[in-house]
Every structure is written in C-alpha cells, then in structure tokens.
Motif scaffolding. Structure first.
Motif, PDB file in Angstrom:
ATOM      1  N   ASP A 150       0.534  -1.131   0.113  1.00 55.89           N
ATOM      2  CA  ASP A 150       0.021  -0.075  -0.096  1.00 55.89           C
ATOM      3  C   ASP A 150       0.960   1.146   0.177  1.00 55.89           C
ATOM      4  O   ASP A 150       2.018   1.243   0.664  1.00 55.89           O
ATOM      5  CB  ASP A 150      -0.767  -0.031   1.192  1.00 55.89           C
ATOM      6  CG  ASP A 150      -2.248  -1.044   1.384  1.00 55.89           C
ATOM      7  OD1 ASP A 150      -2.187  -1.397   0.171  1.00 55.89           O
ATOM      8  OD2 ASP A 150      -2.750  -1.432   2.226  1.00 55.89           O
ATOM      9  N   VAL A 187      -8.357  -2.478  -6.734  1.00 56.78           N
ATOM     10  CA  VAL A 187      -8.721  -3.385  -5.698  1.00 56.78           C
ATOM     11  C   VAL A 187      -9.471  -4.578  -6.265  1.00 56.78           C
ATOM     12  O   VAL A 187     -10.425  -4.436  -7.021  1.00 56.78           O
ATOM     13  CB  VAL A 187      -9.559  -2.883  -4.632  1.00 56.78           C
ATOM     14  CG1 VAL A 187      -9.865  -3.776  -3.463  1.00 56.78           C
ATOM     15  CG2 VAL A 187      -8.802  -1.566  -4.136  1.00 56.78           C
ATOM     16  N   ASP A 199     -12.066  -7.887  -4.934  1.00 53.53           N
ATOM     17  CA  ASP A 199     -12.262  -8.445  -3.723  1.00 53.53           C
ATOM     18  C   ASP A 199     -12.649  -9.941  -3.861  1.00 53.53           C
ATOM     19  O   ASP A 199     -13.175 -10.038  -4.975  1.00 53.53           O
ATOM     20  CB  ASP A 199     -13.837  -7.657  -3.235  1.00 53.53           C
ATOM     21  CG  ASP A 199     -13.085  -6.215  -2.535  1.00 53.53           C
ATOM     22  OD1 ASP A 199     -12.273  -6.092  -2.192  1.00 53.53           O
ATOM     23  OD2 ASP A 199     -14.146  -5.468  -3.068  1.00 53.53           O
ATOM     24  N   GLN A 236      -8.740  -9.005   0.040  1.00 59.26           N
ATOM     25  CA  GLN A 236      -8.614  -8.162  -0.830  1.00 59.26           C
ATOM     26  C   GLN A 236      -7.046  -8.117  -1.307  1.00 59.26           C
ATOM     27  O   GLN A 236      -6.239  -8.258  -0.456  1.00 59.26           O
ATOM     28  CB  GLN A 236      -8.683  -6.712  -0.542  1.00 59.26           C
ATOM     29  CG  GLN A 236     -10.102  -6.232  -0.053  1.00 59.26           C
ATOM     30  CD  GLN A 236     -10.555  -4.770   0.584  1.00 59.26           C
ATOM     31  OE1 GLN A 236      -9.243  -4.155   0.919  1.00 59.26           O
ATOM     32  NE2 GLN A 236     -11.685  -4.314   0.239  1.00 59.26           N
ATOM     33  N   ARG A 269      -4.352  -5.714  -3.851  1.00 57.34           N
ATOM     34  CA  ARG A 269      -4.381  -4.335  -4.300  1.00 57.34           C
ATOM     35  C   ARG A 269      -2.878  -4.249  -5.219  1.00 57.34           C
ATOM     36  O   ARG A 269      -2.115  -4.904  -4.967  1.00 57.34           O
ATOM     37  CB  ARG A 269      -4.148  -3.092  -3.429  1.00 57.34           C
ATOM     38  CG  ARG A 269      -5.470  -3.181  -2.686  1.00 57.34           C
ATOM     39  CD  ARG A 269      -5.294  -2.076  -1.385  1.00 57.34           C
ATOM     40  NE  ARG A 269      -6.398  -1.802  -0.831  1.00 57.34           N
ATOM     41  CZ  ARG A 269      -7.170  -0.754  -0.935  1.00 57.34           C
ATOM     42  NH1 ARG A 269      -6.687   0.271  -1.602  1.00 57.34           N
ATOM     43  NH2 ARG A 269      -8.319  -0.496  -0.103  1.00 57.34           N
ATOM     44  N   ARG A 318     -12.294  -8.536   7.053  1.00 60.19           N
ATOM     45  CA  ARG A 318     -11.902  -8.029   5.745  1.00 60.19           C
ATOM     46  C   ARG A 318     -10.312  -8.345   5.725  1.00 60.19           C
ATOM     47  O   ARG A 318      -9.706  -7.478   6.593  1.00 60.19           O
ATOM     48  CB  ARG A 318     -12.341  -6.611   5.510  1.00 60.19           C
ATOM     49  CG  ARG A 318     -11.783  -6.189   3.904  1.00 60.19           C
ATOM     50  CD  ARG A 318     -12.401  -5.157   3.342  1.00 60.19           C
ATOM     51  NE  ARG A 318     -11.863  -3.737   4.087  1.00 60.19           N
ATOM     52  CZ  ARG A 318     -12.308  -3.319   4.970  1.00 60.19           C
ATOM     53  NH1 ARG A 318     -13.774  -3.474   5.645  1.00 60.19           N
ATOM     54  NH2 ARG A 318     -11.810  -1.930   5.749  1.00 60.19           N
ATOM     55  N   ARG A 357      -6.679  -7.887   3.807  1.00 62.21           N
ATOM     56  CA  ARG A 357      -6.068  -7.061   2.961  1.00 62.21           C
ATOM     57  C   ARG A 357      -4.562  -7.753   2.629  1.00 62.21           C
ATOM     58  O   ARG A 357      -3.708  -7.556   3.749  1.00 62.21           O
ATOM     59  CB  ARG A 357      -5.974  -5.718   3.139  1.00 62.21           C
ATOM     60  CG  ARG A 357      -5.390  -4.769   2.079  1.00 62.21           C
ATOM     61  CD  ARG A 357      -5.216  -3.586   2.577  1.00 62.21           C
ATOM     62  NE  ARG A 357      -6.531  -2.482   2.408  1.00 62.21           N
ATOM     63  CZ  ARG A 357      -6.823  -1.416   2.406  1.00 62.21           C
ATOM     64  NH1 ARG A 357      -5.786  -0.632   3.054  1.00 62.21           N
ATOM     65  NH2 ARG A 357      -7.829  -1.027   2.511  1.00 62.21           N
TER      66      ARG A 357
END
Length: 300
Positions: free
Chosen positions: A115, A127, A129, A138, A140, A278, A280
């Motif tokens: 990130d 992104v 999902d 997630q 990215r 969630r 990430r």
C-alpha cells in the motif's frame, strides 16, 4: 533488464503488429505476452527485455507511440515468464493442499503490491475483492485488474469455500471452550485492555486492544498472540472474538490486526469466529479489519 508491462490497446487488426514493430526498432525484445479480451479494448501484459538504461518513462513513451493507453510497468525477474495456465494450476493445487494459505497465494498470483504510504503521491491502486465464507479478501496493485482476473479470483475463492465446507471439522479451528492438551479447559479473563487465556494458571494466549492511532479514534489496533505449543486449538479464535467485543465496549467501531502475509492461521481463525472480517494483502503484509459495532459488548 526485464519489465512486466500492462497496457490497453484498441481492439482492431494490426494493433499488436504496430507494437511489435516499434519494439523491434527500439531494441526491445518481447519475451512474454498475455491477452485479456475486452469489449472495445484489449489489455495486454508483456514481459519486455529493454536496454539497461531504460526506465518507466522510456517504456511508457514506446508503448504510447504504439497506441497503448494506461501503461503500467515494473521491473520483474525471469519468474514472470512462467506459463500462466501453469501458475494457476499450481496455485489451485496449493490451495487444495492448504486452504488457509489462500490470501498469501492470491497475493502472489495477482502480483499484489505494498500500500502507498499515507499522504504520499503514489499512483492510485486498483482493488480486487474475493469472498470466502463471510470473510472478504482484498489484493491491491497499480495495474487495473481485468474482468478475466476478477473471474479467476472469484473461482479461486469459491474453490477455498468448497474445500473448507467439505472438511470443516478438519480444517477449521476447534470448537471454542473444548478441552485441549492434557484434558485442560482454557479459562479466559478480561483485565483493562486485554484478554488472557489461562491453562492451569499459565498464560498461553493474550489479546490486547491498543489505543487508536492516526486520525480515526473509532479504529483500535489489536495484537494477538498464542503460545506455539497451544495453537490450532481454538484459543486464538476465542481471543479474537473477545477482543472484538472488548473493543466495542471501549467505544471502537472496528479493530485492525496486522501480521505476516504467510500467517496461515488468520483465515481459519476469522472464519471460525464468525466475524465479517476483511483481509487485505499488500506485498508481504496481511491486515485484518473487523467491524465490531454490532457485537455484544464484553463486560470488563
């Protein structure tokens, strides 16, 4: 030098021929090509060998001269030349063997990036999902995900969900409160900002709700640790659940846990806790965010 490059080309005959011609004239060798079809345009991923003094600007200029748009490039290794169907088959085999490794595997499969630092001027990231049970995973990266990649990611997530459902008793964390090694039943206590798991008077696990950081006072970081000798026995799941409820009691609306990308205990723990978390993935860091506003407060 090797580069992995993504660009969008118009969907018309000869578009790739123009790109190949310009690359050849510039002394750039196309070593790999993957095509993601679209309605009006096509996304192409290329592995290029360029002159050593080339950088992002030179590559963008070459691709745009050839009609390409939305050019994203990054240095890569020869691993980028691996046959793509083979990569997906290998990823599926790894997930079947160890479903809990799903976040780590898809992060590598789809080239997840770190990130950008808060407040930095780095490029905006796209992104993807994927949903496993009630947990959202997630990944990215700077290069936009194509519709084909979204479909592949969804299929991978469905595979994990099926495997976990079929082997729930073997894969998931044991039932909370069950007797563990030596016939002992863990005892859980709350004191201040932490929850402890005790077995025969010895602490084997601890979850601490930390003070809010940054500009959001409603989000509380949580650190959670279980003695390696007592892992995979449901203790971490119970600590996570109680820490989430404790954070709600302390006025938080969300908790955040951060760990290594290869921590395979996280996905089963969140699923077993029944929390709508969630997860990430960003490079080698895994972050779990769990909303707590709807949980029953934990008395202190």
């Amino acid at each position: 030098m090797l580069w992995r490059v993504r660009t969008t080309l118009p969907d018309r005959p000869g578009a790739l021929a123009v790109l190949a011609l310009n690359c050849g004239e510039a002394g750039v060798n196309i070593l790999g090509l993957q095509i993601f079809p679209g309605i009006e345009a096509v996304t192409d991923e290329l592995v290029l060998r360029t002159p050593e003094d080339w950088g992002v600007a030179e590559i963008a200029q070459l691709i745009e001269l050839s009609g390409g748009l939305s050019v994203v490039s990054a240095p890569c290794t020869e691993a980028a030349l691996t046959d793509q169907p083979t990569r997906y088959v290998q990823a599926a085999r790894s997930i079947l063997a160890q479903p809990a490794s799903f976040p780590e595997i898809v992060a590598m499969l789809f080239d997840a990036e770190a990130d950008p630092a808060p407040g930095s001027d780095g490029p905006e990231q796209d992104v993807m999902d994927m949903t496993v049970g009630d947990v959202q995973v997630q990944v990215r990266r700077t290069a936009p995900f194509t519709a084909t990649e979204h479909a592949r990611g969804s299929a991978m997530a469905d595979l994990v969900s099926d495997v976990l459902e079929r082997g729930r008793d073997q894969v998931m964390t044991p039932t909370l409160g069950r007797r563990v090694g030596g016939g002992s039943t863990p005892e859980y206590s709350v004191e201040g900002d932490h929850v402890s798991a005790m077995i025969d008077g010895t602490a084997v696990g601890l979850a601490v709700v930390r003070p809010a950081q940054g500009d959001d006072p409603d989000v509380r970081p949580v650190t959670l640790r279980v003695d390696p000798a007592w892992q995979r026995r449901g203790i971490g799941t119970r600590l996570l659940t109680d820490a989430a409820r404790l954070a709600h009691t302390m006025g938080a609306t969300e908790i955040v846990l951060t760990t290594r990308a290869d921590n395979q205990a996280v996905l089963p723990m969140v699923l077993a806790a029944g929390l709508r978390g969630r997860i990430r993935m960003a490079a080698d860091v895994l972050t779990v965010r769990v909303p707590v506003r709807e949980l029953k407060p934990l008395p202190r």
